[in-house]
Write a protein that holds these residues in place. Sequence first.
Motif, short mmCIF file in Angstrom:
data_model
loop_
_atom_site.label_atom_id
_atom_site.label_comp_id
_atom_site.label_asym_id
_atom_site.label_seq_id
_atom_site.Cartn_x
_atom_site.Cartn_y
_atom_site.Cartn_z
N ARG A 398 -0.18 -4.23 -0.37
CA ARG A 398 -0.08 -2.86 -0.90
C ARG A 398 0.60 -2.88 -2.27
NH1 ARG A 398 1.58 -2.15 4.36
NH2 ARG A 398 3.76 -1.92 3.70
N GLU A 401 1.81 2.73 -2.53
CA GLU A 401 1.20 3.27 -1.32
C GLU A 401 -0.28 2.91 -1.20
OE1 GLU A 401 2.95 4.79 1.03
OE2 GLU A 401 4.73 4.44 -0.22
N SER A 402 -0.82 2.22 -2.18
CA SER A 402 -2.26 1.91 -2.19
C SER A 402 -2.51 0.48 -1.72
CB SER A 402 -2.83 2.08 -3.61
OG SER A 402 -2.63 3.38 -4.09
N ARG A 403 -3.56 0.32 -0.94
CA ARG A 403 -3.99 -1.03 -0.55
C ARG A 403 -4.64 -1.71 -1.76
NH1 ARG A 403 -5.90 -2.11 5.06
NH2 ARG A 403 -7.65 -3.06 3.98
#
Length: 583
Positions: A398, A401-403
């Motif tokens: 990550r 908060e983003s993959r």
Amino acid sequence: MTKNKDKMLGGKESSWKPLMHIYKTVRIPWFLLIMVVILSFGSQWVSVKLVEYSSKIDTGTMTAGSFLVGYVAFSVISILVEYGYDLANILGNAQMARNVRRRLWGKMLRLPLSFYEKEEPQRLVSRVTKDSTFAYGAVTSVIQIISVIYGLVIAMRPVVKIFGAKSWIVAVIIPVLFICSFIVGKIQYRIDRMINKVYSKMTNFYSERLPNITYIKTNNMEKSEYEKGLKVSNEKYKADIVYKILFALQMPIQSLANYIGLVFVLIAASAMVRSETITAVQMKEVMQYFNIVMADATLLLGVWMNIKATHGGCEKIAEINGLKAEDVSGTSEVSGQQDIVFDHVSYGYTEDKLVLKDASFTIPKGKVTAIVGENGSGKSTITRLLERFDAPASGEIRIGESRLDELDCAKWRDKLGYVFQGDQMIEGTVRENLVYGLTKDYSEDELVKAAEDAGAYDFIMEKEEKFETPLHVFDSEFSGGQLQRLAIARVFMKDPEYLIMDEATSGIDLMKEAQIVACMKEKMKGRTVVLISHNMNLIQDMDHIVVIKDGQVEAEGSPKEVAKRSDTFKALVGVGDAETASE
């Protein structure tokens, strides 16, 4: 045939599906192919028209007046049609090969790095340059079938008028040639597959050895490499011999079919002349029509041979064309710097051997994180995963908060700077290499500052052409350490938000390394940096350390925290230094 020859020709024929996929994905020069068809029709028509004239000339029964005009006119038309046919074919072949190379090069640039770890990249050179020339043969051959059938029909019509019910004597040779065509096609497939494979191997050998001639000489390996070169050359020689033997078989097969047909026609035609059923002039015409039929039937044989040659010659590029490109999908973006979190990540280059095993750690934003561990522990694998060269087998990475796999890959890589150990230059000038991949405008002052910070400015200015000095991959004017400093200057020019440095100062002399490291520390302030280095003096000054052992995280934290908990870290920096770091 010898066992060695059998081995070279062995192997199951590949499916037609990958070859057909090439034609679905590559632009085909339809205009030129249509011209080939039209001109081949014209050639068939003119050939039949000329029979009447040439047979009368051969038998001395030609008439005066318009006969000579017609003969000359059709002869000129025949020459022009043949020239146009050959020209359209040559241009079509060149365009098709160019279009295949475009497609293949684009695909190869987008294949995942794992493909190049399984293949020898030098072997792929001949695939792009040589194998691509085979693709046109099958297309033009399939289209030419129409004109060949047309030629057979218009050539058989006058034969039927002359021979009547006995015309089967001429036509019977066509199925014989079809059978021969099938046999020769099988041979042709194996010939071209074999030749391309051996040619690729030889290209790989010489392109690998010649750039490393210094290494060969310093290790006194000239004799050994000469013997290896002889072996590769002999393999190509043996393949050429097998090729010549098999290619030579094609002519006797064709000649046999021709002779069988010729004997049948001569016997029948001679008998009809003796019985006064046909005249000597008609017999001469029949023989010329027979030659046209045989030429068309032989062309059908050539059509199948060309198709099988394309099948064998394009086998590898068809396989590459069908491979899945690197997964760069994703639409999310990251604003500013964010923590990078590895959450129970596992990865292996093979399914049964994991390099990272359930690894969980954090790379804090705006800080410098050193990844340390013994060779083979998985350090460089972490940088590959960050670059999205590979995807985790399990777990997730990550960015905030983003993959990572949901990010727009191109925009993510724009945020990254990457310096690794080894040659990172391309053919071009120093300037072109320093701004390679740069997506923003730059000033001359920025270029000079980046070169100075990387300790490269002085040796660049020593060259007559300064920043316009050409860089040759195989014959560079710069040393390995100087090339490494140019790579560092390039990443300084990019000024990325995230910086990955994998043994970035390797190969640089100690005095220059100290200068560059001091500058790097200044440049690293406020950036999210991942550093891999064997310079423990540099590592102990980092903000955050992650210790990897056998693919697992042994410890992470500040240098003091890691020194207390990690035996691996103690072993790498020395017990005394580790105790000092923990105080």
